[in-house]
Design an enzyme around this catalytic site. Structure first.
Site: not given
Ligand code: GLY
Length: 366
Positions: A119, A141, A183, A225, A235, A240, A244, A247, A251, A265
């Site tokens: 956990r 993430k 990025e 960031k 998000e 946040r 994207n 993206h 994607h 990517h």
């Molecule tokens: N890569 C996008 C984020 O971390 O929200």
């Protein structure tokens, strides 16, 4: 040494940006958490280049290492299960640290395993690619890919620190540097026109591994960031989601090219950002000059900027929109798109008709 804080209450941590971090990993760990043991998770490519130096730096912590195959296929249920088994077999406890040593694949998979084994055991991100240093290692993430799509199973789980050792970039191939650069420039395009100006002036030096340019770009990207993550960790606001940018278009291109080396990517994000600006111009939201400035800048750095650069022709428009339907950002209200009113003025649009997106894609060629 630059240290960028990520302020998240009792889950706050710092991003250290400097050369020589892995050589002094032991000292840094002692000051940070004094774990009993460290289990390093890495891939075969990084292990061949840098694992001995890291293990040398960690002498005194009885470091163990788990080496996985390199590549996106490693972010799978099968590998997750094996990694969890290996961590349990090593008898990792909450007094130990799991250290993710690699690019986005290793960081995402290891972070997810660390989140669910017992956990939650503490984990540390030591990114080895430019893209991971400026994006995926920061913000918590974690995820694996499933048959239904990329990053669809995962968790928000923050590391206890991020160490961006700039020395590791010296061995990174140009194509990976360019993919990471996409990025970086994203942060200028989202909300910082002055940083975009800096990128225009300094991208060639950065891509040639100039230390000062890299240190500045990594620090600025991490600051941007960190501020967004601190304000909207999960998000749930439209903040946040700005990360994207490029993206959703990107994607779809990755799906169309089979998530393969045909299109990395970061390259897909580069094309996607240029498309977001060209689509914004088509909708009358931003000027055509801004859209062309973004497109030209990416091309000048050797990045693809049109779908055709990745072998995806306008005739693929219907399929690209179909790929977008599987995007995890889709809600019952539709698919949000990050669009722009100009360079540094990105926003989340929730009322975009997919028919308009398809018409744009069907004509998006130089
Ligand atoms: N890569 C996008 C984020 O971390 O929200």
């Amino acid at each position: 040494m630059t240290s960028v804080p990520v302020t998240l209450g009792d889950r706050s941590y710092a991003i250290a940006i400097e050369g020589g971090l892995i050589a002094t990993a032991g000292e840094r760990l002692r000051a940070l958490a004094a774990p009993k043991r460290v289990v390093v998770v890495t891939d075969e490519t990084v292990a061949g280049l840098h694992l001995p130096a890291l293990l040398g730096g960690l002498a005194g912590f009885d470091p163990q290492s788990i080496v996985l195959p390199a590549g996106e296929a490693t972010k799978s249920f099968t590998r997750l299960e094996r990694l969890c088994d290996a961590l349990l077999h090593s008898d990792v406890t909450r007094s130990d640290i799991v250290l993710a040593f690699g690019g986005g694949v290793i960081g995402d998979l290891t972070g997810f395993a660390a989140a669910i084994v017992k956990r939650g055991v503490p984990f540390l991100q030591v990114p080895t690619t430019l893209l991971a240093m400026v994006d995926s290692s920061v913000g918590g993430k974690t995820a694996i890919n499933t048959r239904a799509g990329k990053n669809l199973v995962g968790a928000f789980y923050q590391p206890i620190a991020v160490w961006a050792d700039l020395d590791l970039l010296q061995s990174l191939p140009l194509r990976q540097m360019q993919a990471g650069y996409a990025e970086i420039v994203k942060y200028g395009l989202i909300s910082d026109p002055a940083f975009f100006d800096w990128c225009e002036a300094n991208a060639p030096a950065l891509l040639a591994h100039d230390r000062q340019a890299l240190a500045h770009a990594v620090a600025e990207s991490c600051r941007a960031k960190a501020a967004i993550v601190a304000a909207d960790e999960r998000e749930t606001r439209d903040l946040r989601a700005l990360l994207n940018l490029g993206h959703t278009f990107g994607h779809a291109l990755e799906a169309e090219t089979g998530f393969s080396d045909r299109l990395l990517h970061g390259e897909a994000v580069g094309i996607g950002m240029a498309q977001a600006f060209r689509f914004s111009a088509r909708l009358g939201l931003c000027s055509g000059q801004d859209a062309m400035r973004v497109t030209r800048h990416l091309q000048q750095q050797g990045l693809p900027a049109w779908p055709g650069d990745a072998g995806v022709e306008p005739s693929a428009a219907t399929r690209l929109v179909a790929h977008m339907q599987h995007d995890k950002k889709k809600t019952s209200a539709g698919l949000p798109f990050v669009l722009a009113r100009g360079i540094g003025e990105a926003f989340v649009a929730k009322d975009i008709a997919l028919a308009d997106v398809e018409a744009f894609l069907a004509s998006d060629a130089p």
